[in-house]
Write a protein that holds these residues in place. Structure first.
Motif, PDB file in Angstrom:
ATOM      1  N   ARG A  87      -5.120   7.105  -4.537  1.00 26.68           N
ATOM      2  CA  ARG A  87      -5.466   6.518  -5.957  1.00 26.68           C
ATOM      3  C   ARG A  87      -5.837   5.137  -5.652  1.00 26.68           C
ATOM      4  O   ARG A  87      -4.985   4.478  -5.015  1.00 26.68           O
ATOM      5  N   PHE A  88      -6.759   4.446  -6.186  1.00 28.12           N
ATOM      6  CA  PHE A  88      -7.334   3.352  -5.907  1.00 28.12           C
ATOM      7  C   PHE A  88      -7.713   2.819  -7.306  1.00 28.12           C
ATOM      8  O   PHE A  88      -8.713   3.057  -8.062  1.00 28.12           O
ATOM      9  N   TYR A  89      -6.920   1.770  -7.834  1.00 25.15           N
ATOM     10  CA  TYR A  89      -7.055   1.303  -9.169  1.00 25.15           C
ATOM     11  C   TYR A  89      -7.522  -0.126  -9.186  1.00 25.15           C
ATOM     12  O   TYR A  89      -7.391  -1.117  -8.197  1.00 25.15           O
ATOM     13  N   ILE A  90      -8.471  -0.564 -10.064  1.00 25.84           N
ATOM     14  CA  ILE A  90      -9.293  -1.662  -9.870  1.00 25.84           C
ATOM     15  C   ILE A  90      -9.356  -1.946 -11.578  1.00 25.84           C
ATOM     16  O   ILE A  90      -9.724  -1.325 -12.519  1.00 25.84           O
ATOM     17  N   ASP A  91      -9.279  -3.414 -11.623  1.00 21.95           N
ATOM     18  CA  ASP A  91      -9.505  -4.040 -12.833  1.00 21.95           C
ATOM     19  C   ASP A  91     -10.800  -4.654 -12.867  1.00 21.95           C
ATOM     20  O   ASP A  91     -11.220  -5.350 -11.692  1.00 21.95           O
ATOM     21  N   ALA A 124      -6.064  -3.325  -8.191  1.00 24.42           N
ATOM     22  CA  ALA A 124      -4.749  -3.692  -8.735  1.00 24.42           C
ATOM     23  C   ALA A 124      -3.345  -2.721  -7.869  1.00 24.42           C
ATOM     24  O   ALA A 124      -2.482  -3.044  -7.862  1.00 24.42           O
ATOM     25  N   GLN A 125      -3.936  -1.696  -7.498  1.00 28.07           N
ATOM     26  CA  GLN A 125      -3.097  -0.629  -6.670  1.00 28.07           C
ATOM     27  C   GLN A 125      -3.833   0.242  -6.003  1.00 28.07           C
ATOM     28  O   GLN A 125      -4.798   0.814  -6.130  1.00 28.07           O
ATOM     29  N   ILE A 126      -2.896   0.567  -4.699  1.00 20.02           N
ATOM     30  CA  ILE A 126      -3.356   1.508  -3.919  1.00 20.02           C
ATOM     31  C   ILE A 126      -2.252   2.401  -3.553  1.00 20.02           C
ATOM     32  O   ILE A 126      -1.138   2.070  -3.145  1.00 20.02           O
ATOM     33  N   LYS A 127      -2.514   3.766  -3.755  1.00 17.25           N
ATOM     34  CA  LYS A 127      -1.154   4.633  -3.687  1.00 17.25           C
ATOM     35  C   LYS A 127      -1.704   6.263  -3.232  1.00 17.25           C
ATOM     36  O   LYS A 127      -2.796   6.404  -3.290  1.00 17.25           O
ATOM     37  N   VAL A 172       0.808  -1.216   0.062  1.00 17.47           N
ATOM     38  CA  VAL A 172       0.145  -0.128   0.037  1.00 17.47           C
ATOM     39  C   VAL A 172       1.104   1.281   0.099  1.00 17.47           C
ATOM     40  O   VAL A 172       1.760   1.533   1.007  1.00 17.47           O
ATOM     41  N   GLY A 173       0.775   2.170  -1.079  1.00 13.72           N
ATOM     42  CA  GLY A 173       1.924   2.986  -1.319  1.00 13.72           C
ATOM     43  C   GLY A 173       1.203   4.513  -0.630  1.00 13.72           C
ATOM     44  O   GLY A 173       1.068   5.456  -1.303  1.00 13.72           O
ATOM     45  N   CYS A 174       0.788   4.429   0.575  1.00 13.85           N
ATOM     46  CA  CYS A 174       0.510   5.690   1.360  1.00 13.85           C
ATOM     47  C   CYS A 174       0.526   5.345   2.883  1.00 13.85           C
ATOM     48  O   CYS A 174       0.597   4.168   3.053  1.00 13.85           O
TER      49      CYS A 174
END
Length: 139
Positions: A71-75, A61-64, A25-27
């Motif tokens: 930013r919370f990215y989802i597929d 896919a990614q949390i930052k 988790v990038g935060c």
């Protein structure tokens, strides 16, 4: 294991229908409650979509952090447009919340530009620590 990896492991173990593996988790941990609540909300929608051929249909896919906000990215795979729009609405609301929550301590914050950073959401105390050269939580 770092606290970022520990939280990613917690998310993957708690919300197995939206995480395929622990994420880094990038935060910082001041936003953990927002991320946890958002993951819970997305997981509730994902319950409508069982995996297809072992693949999750909603996968985080990614949390930052970026530009002082979450930013919370989802597929997405084979879902209704209505449910995708609903999840995107949940994500946008969570991202907006983080603009006024300190990324480090979780207190009331604001987007600021502390020394050596473009933008972060910080309370005055945490901003002072950054301005003094101390990055308290490692990101």
């Amino acid at each position: 294991m770092s606290k970022h990896e520990d939280f990613g492991k917690y998310l993957a173990e708690t919300y197995t229908n939206i995480f395929t593996e622990p994420l880094w988790v990038g935060c910082n941990e001041g936003w953990n409650n927002v991320i946890d609540e958002l993951s819970k909300q997305i997981s509730e929608v994902a319950n409508k979509y069982p995996p297809t051929d072992g693949e999750l249909r909603i996968r985080v896919a990614q949390i930052k952090e970026k530009f002082g906000g979450l930013r919370f990215y989802i597929d997405y795979h084979n879902m209704t447009d209505d449910d995708i729009q609903h999840i995107e609405h949940l994500v946008r609301n969570a991202e907006m919340k983080t603009f006024v929550i300190c990324e480090d301590c979780g207190g009331d914050g604001d987007r600021v530009s502390p020394r050596r950073y473009w933008m972060k959401a910080l309370c005055p105390d945490c901003q002072n620590k950054y301005d003094m050269g101390d990055t308290p939580n490692g990101i």
